[in-house]
Write an enzyme that holds these catalytic residues in place. Structure first.
Site, PDB file in Angstrom:
ATOM      1  N   GLU A   1     -71.624   5.955 -18.354  1.00 48.37           N
ATOM      2  CA  GLU A   1     -71.161   5.750 -16.980  1.00 48.37           C
ATOM      3  C   GLU A   1     -71.645   6.897 -16.099  1.00 48.37           C
ATOM      4  O   GLU A   1     -71.426   8.067 -16.431  1.00 48.37           O
ATOM      5  CB  GLU A   1     -69.630   5.682 -16.957  1.00 48.37           C
TER       6      GLU A   1
ATOM      7  N   LEU B   1     -68.717  -0.084 -16.651  1.00 50.94           N
ATOM      8  CA  LEU B   1     -67.639   0.818 -17.061  1.00 50.94           C
ATOM      9  C   LEU B   1     -66.874   0.227 -18.247  1.00 50.94           C
ATOM     10  O   LEU B   1     -65.941  -0.559 -18.057  1.00 50.94           O
ATOM     11  CB  LEU B   1     -66.717   1.004 -15.852  1.00 50.94           C
TER      12      LEU B   1
ATOM     13  N   GLU C   1     -66.141   1.588 -22.327  1.00 55.80           N
ATOM     14  CA  GLU C   1     -66.473   2.506 -23.422  1.00 55.80           C
ATOM     15  C   GLU C   1     -66.787   1.775 -24.723  1.00 55.80           C
ATOM     16  O   GLU C   1     -67.666   2.196 -25.481  1.00 55.80           O
ATOM     17  CB  GLU C   1     -65.315   3.501 -23.648  1.00 55.80           C
TER      18      GLU C   1
ATOM     19  N   GLN D   1     -67.503   9.672 -20.778  1.00 55.02           N
ATOM     20  CA  GLN D   1     -67.309  10.645 -19.695  1.00 55.02           C
ATOM     21  C   GLN D   1     -66.272  11.727 -20.016  1.00 55.02           C
ATOM     22  O   GLN D   1     -66.450  12.882 -19.657  1.00 55.02           O
ATOM     23  CB  GLN D   1     -66.914   9.884 -18.441  1.00 55.02           C
TER      24      GLN D   1
ATOM     25  N   HIS E   1     -58.025  14.045 -19.703  1.00 56.58           N
ATOM     26  CA  HIS E   1     -59.339  14.671 -19.546  1.00 56.58           C
ATOM     27  C   HIS E   1     -59.451  15.954 -20.368  1.00 56.58           C
ATOM     28  O   HIS E   1     -60.410  16.693 -20.223  1.00 56.58           O
ATOM     29  CB  HIS E   1     -59.605  15.015 -18.076  1.00 56.58           C
TER      30      HIS E   1
END
Lengths: 363, 326
Positions: free
Chosen positions: B29, B58, B60, B82, B129
């Site tokens: 992405e 988008l 995974e 990402q 994240h």
């Protein structure tokens, strides 16, 4: 209010359940010499299925997934593939695998619990059977992308069941292949059952073919018990893909006449009458009736073919049973291209214990 | 030689391999036009075209799933996820397919795939994240798990990962992306996989770590040196398969070991190293092995993340514990 998009899903059938032509047949089907090999392949698959179930019941192979009643799908599609194409099968697709050159002994070896059964001697680039549901559509899309990147006129073909269309993998892969205009053929074997869950509990959409609309690609529906319809749709889709026309989704409507696998008992969730009625639609009788009607088939030929199929299956069983078990080291031999030093000790230990207790004691 | 930070080193390694091997494909992405959200792939699509540096939809699962198909066809896909907090949908493909393809086809098909993903906390990122999922991957047969700790190691290990004929999960510590620069010879020279690197020689204790935590681990070694405690520092680099030989050899000399990782403790990769030390190095140990890890909690948002991550103080304290009674 304005309608901004409208879609249609076409359904194709050439032979009805009795083997009567319902419309003019496509060119290839006008010559019985093109149809008899397809008939033979369906009979061979059925003979294999019968034998494989018997082998499972007697403990000579493990759990097995029969293709009973769905032979036309694998045979019709694989018959439209070229040698250089790549097949990405699910676990009920031995009909297509045999057409590609996978041997019945290899198939038995796989179901008999031996990885060497997936080391096909002939279709070296074909994928092994995929057991997780729908994941193979992603792999096929990647293979198709590789063909496109290298400018090769080849097609990746994958099969999935109706239940697998509920998986994200199916949508994601179809979407990727669509965006990439990759030469992919996605074939849904809609046999009406995802183990015990019927098609109408799987999705509210009236067709599975229309799921292609979300990806912006062609989605067609065929009578999956009519090998001519399946073959014709697959051939057109493959030609289009080879010419750069991108992926196609084919929904082939059939019926699973047997259990999901030998570990399943379908009488728990469906009534015998429905199954009995569905036998009237099965693909082998349909093509046989048609061939007989045009004078290309007779009881003598049928008898000879059944004998030939039985002999071929029996020879495959003998070949399978004669293959000695793999060595203990085989677990390690293909884990990595080169076994990492960290695993050498485990490999040696496994071999030592296997040689000292015969590998049979798990106490 | 260019002074590069870690993310620039990643970029150079990708560029080198794309330029020298036509089978290499980069996908993920935002990796194309945008050059990746961390700029790891910046300029690559411009140079190598949108067919080899692909901005994917988008998804995974399909990024890794399609990369497996490409790899089986002889391409060498380098798939970017990402953030590693988003890698879990692809776990099915990594575990069930990438790690097994060679084995289940007896070597007929292989999967020379690299999955790159940033990992770890410390950059004040949003939820999901900041994860350190290396132990999940290190548990899988058939894959490699590689985590670089510096720009030069990132360059050499990524080249090795792309050239490796088997699937490699390449986790890039986000915190190190721009933390420091280092001279990196952009000469296409790969570093070896499957081996630990000794970053600092010492005689009193062996500190074992990987990725971003080597920053704190080396700082702790420096602080200890001021007190006269000489710590040997080992960068594991490849977690799977694990080079225990180097670690055992070091511990046989130092007699003490502290394992430092940013991931949570229970079932963490430190447990694997500690278990190996117990099995193979117990009699050279002068003190129990210590683990300095994150607490067994969800990675907190930024206000608490530095209390979640092991600190220099916690590493030094663990070393002192191993020295008690010495």
């Amino acid at each position: 209010m304005a309608t901004v998009a409208r879609f249609e899903v076409e359904f194709t059938r050439f032979l009805d359940a009795e083997g009567e032509a319902t419309q003019e047949l496509p060119a290839f089907a006008l010559d019985p010499a093109n149809l008899i090999p397809l008939y033979r392949a369906m009979q061979l698959t059925r003979a294999f299925d019968t034998k494989a179930i018997a082998l499972q019941r007697t403990g000579k192979i493990g759990t097995f997934a029969s293709a009973l009643g769905q032979e036309a799908i694998g045979v019709g599609v694989a018959g439209a593939m070229r040698k250089e194409d790549v097949l990405v099968p699910s676990y009920r697709d031995h009909a297509a695998q045999f057409m590609r050159g996978v041997t019945m002994a290899e198939s038995l070896l796989y179901w008999g619990g031996d990885e060497r059964g997936s080391d096909f001697s002939v279709p070296r680039e074909d994928f092994p059977i995929c057991v997780p549901i729908g994941t193979q559509v992603c792999h096929a899309a990647g293979i198709a992308y590789a063909f496109k990147l290298r400018g090769e006129a080849r097609v990746a073909t994958c099969f999935l069941g109706d239940g697998a269309t509920s998986k994200g993998d199916f949508y994601e892969a179809m979407n990727f292949a669509a965006v990439w205009r990759a030469p992919l053929l996605i074939v849904i074997n809609n046999n009406q059952w995802a183990i015990s869950v019927p098609r109408e509990h799987q999705t509210l959409t009236p067709t599975l073919a229309q799921k292609a609309i979300a990806a912006g690609i062609a989605g067609v529906q065929v009578d999956g018990n009519d090998v001519i319809a399946v073959h014709d749709a697959a051939r057109q889709a493959a030609e289009k893909a080879r010419a750069g026309g991108g992926p196609t989704l084919i929904e082939a409507i059939s019926y699973r006449l047997g259990d999901h696998t030998t570990a399943d008992d379908a009488t728990r969730y469906r009534d015998a009458d429905t199954v009995q009625q569905q036998w009237a639609n099965e693909p082998i009788r349909r093509l046989r009736n048609y061939l007989a009607r045009i004078g290309a088939w007779d009881p003598g030929k049928e008898e000879r073919l059944l004998k030939e199929c039985a002999d071929q299956v029996n020879a495959a069983v003998e070949a399978y049973l004669a293959i000695p078990p793999p060595t203990t080291a085989a677990m390690f031999d293909h884990l990595y291209a080169t076994l990492p030093a960290a695993l050498q000790e485990q490999r040696e230990a496994a071999q030592w214990f296997a040689s000292h207790d015969g590998g049979g004691s798990h106490g | 030689m260019a002074e590069l930070n870690l993310v620039e080193a990643i970029n150079r390694a990708l560029e080198w391999e794309l330029a020298h091997d036509p089978a290499v494909v980069v996908l993920g992405e935002d990796v194309g036009v945008n050059g990746g959200v961390f700029r790891a792939t910046v300029g690559l699509q411009e140079r190598f075209g949108a067919e080899r540096v692909l901005d994917t939809p988008l998804a995974e699962t399909a990024i890794v799933g399609t990369a497996i198909g490409m790899a089986a066809q002889g391409l060498k896909p380098v798939a970017e996820i990402q953030f590693s907090g988003f890698i879990y949908p692809a776990m099915d493909h990594i575990w069930n397919h990438a790690g097994r393809l060679r084995n289940r086809t007896r070597g007929r098909l292989s999967c020379p795939l690299v999955v790159r993903s940033p990992c770890g906390a410390g950059i004040h990122a949003p939820e999901h994240h900041s994860e350190s999922p290396e132990a999940l991957f290190a548990h899988l047969p058939g894959v490699r798990v590689v985590i670089p700790s510096s720009p030069s190691r990132a360059y050499g290990l990524l080249l090795a990962a792309i050239r490796d004929p088997d699937p490699v999960i390449f986790l890039e510590p986000t915190r190190l992306y721009r933390l420091f620069k280092q001279e990196v010879a952009d000469d296409g020279e790969a570093l070896p996989l499957d081996v630990c690197f000794t970053l600092r020689a010492g005689t009193d204790v062996t500190l074992v770590s990987w990725g971003a935590m080597l920053n704190e681990t080396q700082a702790a070694a420096e602080a200890l040196a001021q007190e006269g405690v000489m710590a040997e520092v080992i960068d594991v680099a490849t977690l799977k398969p694990l080079d225990m030989t180097t670690i055992l050899e070091s511990v046989s000399r130092t007699g003490r070991c502290v394992i430092v990782h940013e991931a949570t403790r229970a079932g963490g990769f430190g447990a694997e190293i500690a278990a190996n030390l117990a099995e193979h190095g117990l009699y050279s140990l002068l003190a129990p092995v210590q683990r300095v890890t994150a607490w067994d909690v969800v990675v907190p948002l930024s206000r608490l993340e530095h209390q979640y991550m092991p600190s220099v103080e916690r590493i030094v304290a663990a070393v002192r514990k191993t020295l008690e009674g010495a």
